[in-house]
Motif scaffolding. Sequence first.
Motif, PDB file in Angstrom:
ATOM      1  N   PHE A 186       0.599  -0.748   0.453  1.00 31.24           N
ATOM      2  CA  PHE A 186      -0.150  -0.148   0.443  1.00 31.24           C
ATOM      3  C   PHE A 186       0.888   1.495   0.139  1.00 31.24           C
ATOM      4  CE2 PHE A 186      -2.140   3.963   2.065  1.00 31.24           C
ATOM      5  CZ  PHE A 186      -2.844   3.825   1.652  1.00 31.24           C
ATOM      6  N   ARG A 187       0.692   1.829  -0.844  1.00 31.41           N
ATOM      7  CA  ARG A 187       1.202   3.577  -0.965  1.00 31.41           C
ATOM      8  C   ARG A 187       0.312   4.589  -0.987  1.00 31.41           C
ATOM      9  NH1 ARG A 187       6.063   3.603  -1.909  1.00 31.41           N
ATOM     10  NH2 ARG A 187       5.956   6.149  -2.302  1.00 31.41           N
ATOM     11  N   PHE A 188       0.753   6.099  -0.157  1.00 31.92           N
ATOM     12  CA  PHE A 188      -0.174   7.408   0.224  1.00 31.92           C
ATOM     13  C   PHE A 188       1.086   8.582   0.043  1.00 31.92           C
ATOM     14  CE2 PHE A 188      -1.495  10.500   1.945  1.00 31.92           C
ATOM     15  CZ  PHE A 188      -3.075  10.539   1.282  1.00 31.92           C
ATOM     16  N   ASP A 189       1.104   8.787  -0.898  1.00 26.60           N
ATOM     17  CA  ASP A 189       1.859   9.906  -1.218  1.00 26.60           C
ATOM     18  C   ASP A 189       0.815  11.078  -1.701  1.00 26.60           C
ATOM     19  OD1 ASP A 189       4.564   8.805  -1.109  1.00 26.60           O
ATOM     20  OD2 ASP A 189       3.590   7.140  -2.336  1.00 26.60           O
ATOM     21  N   VAL A 190       1.517  12.388  -1.262  1.00 24.28           N
ATOM     22  CA  VAL A 190       1.280  13.562  -0.874  1.00 24.28           C
ATOM     23  C   VAL A 190       2.554  14.426  -0.957  1.00 24.28           C
ATOM     24  CG1 VAL A 190      -0.416  15.619  -0.128  1.00 24.28           C
ATOM     25  CG2 VAL A 190      -1.246  13.069   0.314  1.00 24.28           C
ATOM     26  N   ASN A 198       4.724  24.328   2.228  1.00 16.87           N
ATOM     27  CA  ASN A 198       4.291  22.860   0.915  1.00 16.87           C
ATOM     28  C   ASN A 198       4.620  21.965   2.253  1.00 16.87           C
ATOM     29  OD1 ASN A 198       5.274  24.900  -0.487  1.00 16.87           O
ATOM     30  ND2 ASN A 198       7.288  24.682  -1.507  1.00 16.87           N
ATOM     31  N   ILE A 199       3.759  21.027   1.648  1.00 18.92           N
ATOM     32  CA  ILE A 199       3.560  19.518   2.253  1.00 18.92           C
ATOM     33  C   ILE A 199       3.703  18.536   1.122  1.00 18.92           C
ATOM     34  CG2 ILE A 199       1.900  18.179   3.276  1.00 18.92           C
ATOM     35  CD1 ILE A 199       0.073  20.883   3.898  1.00 18.92           C
ATOM     36  N   LYS A 200       4.546  17.712   2.433  1.00 17.54           N
ATOM     37  CA  LYS A 200       5.101  16.638   1.496  1.00 17.54           C
ATOM     38  C   LYS A 200       4.330  15.567   2.903  1.00 17.54           C
ATOM     39  CE  LYS A 200       8.464  14.077  -1.229  1.00 17.54           C
ATOM     40  NZ  LYS A 200       7.511  13.311  -1.808  1.00 17.54           N
ATOM     41  N   ILE A 201       3.552  14.311   2.400  1.00 21.58           N
ATOM     42  CA  ILE A 201       3.524  12.814   3.147  1.00 21.58           C
ATOM     43  C   ILE A 201       3.936  11.604   2.762  1.00 21.58           C
ATOM     44  CG2 ILE A 201       1.957  11.498   4.407  1.00 21.58           C
ATOM     45  CD1 ILE A 201       0.085  14.199   4.406  1.00 21.58           C
ATOM     46  N   THR A 202       4.470  11.321   3.382  1.00 27.09           N
ATOM     47  CA  THR A 202       4.621   9.345   2.284  1.00 27.09           C
ATOM     48  C   THR A 202       4.380   8.163   3.236  1.00 27.09           C
ATOM     49  OG1 THR A 202       6.858  10.039   1.628  1.00 27.09           O
ATOM     50  CG2 THR A 202       6.358   8.186   1.716  1.00 27.09           C
ATOM     51  N   VAL A 203       3.949   7.611   2.464  1.00 23.60           N
ATOM     52  CA  VAL A 203       3.237   6.054   3.715  1.00 23.60           C
ATOM     53  C   VAL A 203       3.195   5.289   2.980  1.00 23.60           C
ATOM     54  CG1 VAL A 203       1.651   4.678   5.004  1.00 23.60           C
ATOM     55  CG2 VAL A 203       1.693   7.239   4.774  1.00 23.60           C
ATOM     56  N   SER A 221       5.771   9.459   6.954  1.00 22.60           N
ATOM     57  CA  SER A 221       6.371  10.590   7.400  1.00 22.60           C
ATOM     58  C   SER A 221       5.627  12.176   6.797  1.00 22.60           C
ATOM     59  CB  SER A 221       8.002  10.509   6.248  1.00 22.60           C
ATOM     60  OG  SER A 221       8.046  10.586   5.613  1.00 22.60           O
ATOM     61  N   LEU A 222       5.853  12.981   7.556  1.00 18.16           N
ATOM     62  CA  LEU A 222       5.069  14.134   7.223  1.00 18.16           C
ATOM     63  C   LEU A 222       6.654  15.362   6.890  1.00 18.16           C
ATOM     64  CD1 LEU A 222       2.625  16.752   6.641  1.00 18.16           C
ATOM     65  CD2 LEU A 222       2.248  16.535   9.621  1.00 18.16           C
TER      66      LEU A 222
END
Length: 271
Positions: A186-190, A198-203, A221-222
């Motif tokens: 499962f991957r989730f990226d923003v 600026n916002i970066k989310i990595t799961v 991480s955020l």
Amino acid sequence: MNRIHIILKCFSIIFCLLSLAFTQEGSFKIGNIKYDYNNLEFSFSEREADVSIKIGKFSMSTSNTSAGFSNNGSGDISIGPSKVQIQNVFIDAFNKNTRENLEFDLGSFRFDLNQFNFDIDDIENPNLEDLAFNMKLTASNIILDLSQIRSFPPDVQQIFEQIGTIDELALNRATISTSYNSSKLFRFDVDGMTSLANIKITVSAIVDEIYPEKTQFQACSLTISNLSPEVNKIVSMIQTQTGFPIPMTNGSITFDVKDMLNAGQNPFGGF
């Protein structure tokens, strides 16, 4: 004529869905569908507000899509490459009591569904064994004009009194993508750029479908970077009022909770 065409299409879709709902089993397949609409306008008025909505372009398409079900609770759905795109949306809301205007300008919005497959053997106990999806949402040039609003909720007003009023919120660009495949990955990226930060989310995680609590995170991480003066003031205010240290390095804030999740800890237990 376009509005009549849209209404007839909606009625035909509803009729098909109702027909399937009252059968013992059924299925449908779509080889290819595509609709494009331009220069749509909607408006409505009530005692307290007037709202108008303008859409420059609305398009949707899908291909290689099918679904089926039976009365024993089993079913399946498979969606091929599909897309929804909205461009040049403008929303104007006027409050008649306060004489305030709220303007919302949506530059571009696009949703791409590249794959979605799901089989159900028992609707009461769905099995995720055959679940797979891949989708992405992109947006750009979204602007919320707050300059003509004179009163905000008390909590928001209190923040503005400490950091200064924000007349405009802007989302310059943003991409949200998520996927899940047969390897249980499962991957989730923003990845977003706004007028405030600026916002970066990595799961990323290997999902244990039988025992979800044993799911192993490869990343979680955020990161918040390029902080505006207003956000810097909010960070200082939070640290002063709560005593909670916010990890900041070279002007960026990073929360990495992968190890805590893998250890079975609640990373937000202190709040």
